[in-house]
Design an enzyme around this catalytic site. Structure first.
Site, PDB file in Angstrom:
ATOM      1  N   ASP A 252     -19.428  13.774   0.240  1.00 15.71           N
ATOM      2  CA  ASP A 252     -20.269  12.906   0.927  1.00 15.71           C
ATOM      3  C   ASP A 252     -19.696  12.266   1.989  1.00 15.71           C
ATOM      4  O   ASP A 252     -20.498  11.506   2.872  1.00 15.71           O
ATOM      5  CB  ASP A 252     -20.962  12.105  -0.137  1.00 15.71           C
ATOM      6  CG  ASP A 252     -22.313  12.467  -0.921  1.00 15.71           C
ATOM      7  OD1 ASP A 252     -23.198  13.065  -0.030  1.00 15.71           O
ATOM      8  OD2 ASP A 252     -22.578  11.930  -1.906  1.00 15.71           O
TER       9      ASP A 252
ATOM     10  N   LYS B 267     -30.025  20.850  -3.499  1.00 15.11           N
ATOM     11  CA  LYS B 267     -28.741  20.901  -3.538  1.00 15.11           C
ATOM     12  C   LYS B 267     -28.026  21.917  -4.215  1.00 15.11           C
ATOM     13  O   LYS B 267     -27.381  22.865  -4.012  1.00 15.11           O
ATOM     14  CB  LYS B 267     -28.015  19.658  -3.676  1.00 15.11           C
ATOM     15  CG  LYS B 267     -28.094  18.655  -2.600  1.00 15.11           C
ATOM     16  CD  LYS B 267     -27.453  17.132  -3.070  1.00 15.11           C
ATOM     17  CE  LYS B 267     -28.245  16.136  -1.822  1.00 15.11           C
ATOM     18  NZ  LYS B 267     -27.907  14.826  -2.026  1.00 15.11           N
TER      19      LYS B 267
ATOM     20  N   GLN C 251     -25.477  11.188  -6.717  1.00 12.97           N
ATOM     21  CA  GLN C 251     -26.752  10.863  -5.963  1.00 12.97           C
ATOM     22  C   GLN C 251     -26.992   9.368  -6.073  1.00 12.97           C
ATOM     23  O   GLN C 251     -27.113   8.990  -7.082  1.00 12.97           O
ATOM     24  CB  GLN C 251     -28.117  11.694  -6.551  1.00 12.97           C
ATOM     25  CG  GLN C 251     -29.200  11.652  -5.877  1.00 12.97           C
ATOM     26  CD  GLN C 251     -28.922  12.339  -4.424  1.00 12.97           C
ATOM     27  OE1 GLN C 251     -28.161  13.427  -4.219  1.00 12.97           O
ATOM     28  NE2 GLN C 251     -29.930  12.079  -3.606  1.00 12.97           N
TER      29      GLN C 251
HETATM   30  N1  GUN Z   1     -29.343   9.751  -1.457  1.00  9.06           N
HETATM   31  C1  GUN Z   1     -29.939   9.990  -0.380  1.00  9.06           C
HETATM   32  N2  GUN Z   1     -29.047  10.835   0.639  1.00  9.06           N
HETATM   33  C2  GUN Z   1     -28.010  10.767   0.051  1.00  9.06           C
HETATM   34  C3  GUN Z   1     -26.633  11.517   0.271  1.00  9.06           C
HETATM   35  O1  GUN Z   1     -26.541  12.196   1.224  1.00  9.06           O
HETATM   36  N3  GUN Z   1     -25.739  11.745  -0.587  1.00  9.06           N
HETATM   37  C4  GUN Z   1     -25.889  10.882  -1.966  1.00  9.06           C
HETATM   38  N4  GUN Z   1     -24.979  11.054  -2.683  1.00  9.06           N
HETATM   39  N5  GUN Z   1     -26.962  10.321  -2.344  1.00  9.06           N
HETATM   40  C5  GUN Z   1     -27.961  10.144  -1.499  1.00  9.06           C
END
Ligand code: GUN
Length: 283
Positions: free
Chosen positions: A120, A53, A97
């Protein structure tokens, strides 16, 4: 029949040209899109996702902040950091995350993120607005899937879609977005009896379970679209999804590979959400 591949890398590449362009335009106006990514603990998969990311931000001109914390971080300290980021004008998106370590209340953390920075789309304000069709942000992975289906002109209205997996991050929002597109949707979970009876009559199967080879050729209606959101490792340690790709490919009409399918799209949608957040902040 051999299924056509829906190449998420290719679509991502196309969309990221727009991302870089919009980022440059906002930056020129003094509103460079900024994303804060927070990781707590040492989950190996999370470390890779977060690194990707941040790399995507760097490669496309977005500003990013990466806060990496050990497992010892307290919930109070994480809440305090989010509160600071909520007020930081350089930060338009905040991503914590998941999963978080068990001593931290995930719900409390997500609800502390300002909804206008919740790129998100996990905050209850955005989740509930998804049901009425007008959230500030849609969750990145299901949005990426919808973009892939649109790209290939796969009809959703009137289609029967089966979503396997009912997580808050993927399965539930995915189902809701398909409903918004007038699909008839079945959500299957761990306790579903006779999964194959559902998938065999589906026009679109979307799986997000983390169970390797869960979906096999005998579970597919010929010509169906199969979207694989699972991320697993095979016996050789190679990345694979929930779908037995080699056999399902011979029956399905469209299929997404792992890697190179939905994965790259998730990050692209995150960048687009962050740009949208910056655009709104710019007025
Ligand atoms: N863990 C797995 N997928 C995601 C996501 O799309 N966003 C976040 N914040 N955590 C994750």
């Amino acid at each position: 029949m051999t299924a056509r591949i829906i190449d998420g890398l290719l679509l991502s590449k196309q969309l990221r040209a727009t991302v870089a362009q919009r980022t440059a335009a906002l930056t020129a106006r003094g509103h460079r899109p900024g994303l804060a990514v927070l990781l707590v603990g040492d989950n190996a998969a999370s470390q890779i996702y977060v690194r990707n990311k941040i790399k995507a931000c760097d490669n496309n001109g977005l500003y990013s902040v990466y806060d990496r914390y050990t497992n010892e971080l307290t919930e109070a300290d994480l809440l305090a950091r989010i509160t600071v980021l909520n007020r930081d004008p350089q930060i338009h998106g905040i991503l914590v995350q998941l999963p978080l370590p068990p001593h931290i209340n995930t719900y409390k953390i997500i609800e502390t993120i300002a909804p206008e920075k919740d790129v998100d789309g996990f905050h209850v304000a955005n989740v509930s607005a998804l049901i009425t069709g007008k959230p500030l942000f849609r969750p990145c992975t299901p949005s990426g899937v919808l973009k892939m289906l649109e790209w290939k002109n796969i009809p959703l209205a009137g289609a029967h879609a089966v979503v396997i997996g009912r997580s808050n991050i993927v399965g539930k929002p995915m189902a809701m977005m398909l409903v918004q597109s007038d699909a008839t949707v079945t959500i299957c979970g761990r306790k579903t009896q006779d999964l194959a009876a559902h998938t065999r009559i589906a026009d679109i199967i979307i799986t997000a379970t983390g169970k390797r080879n869960l979906v096999t050729a005998n579970m597919i209606k010929p010509g169906a679209t199969v979207i694989d959101i699972g991320i697993n490792r095979d016996d050789d340690g190679k990345l694979c999804g929930d779908v037995d790709f080699a056999s399902v490919r011979k029956v399905a009409g469209y299929i997404t590979p792992v890697p190179g399918g939905v994965g790259p799209m998730t990050i692209t949608m995150l960048l687009l959400n962050t740009i949208e957040a910056a655009n709104r902040a710019a007025g």
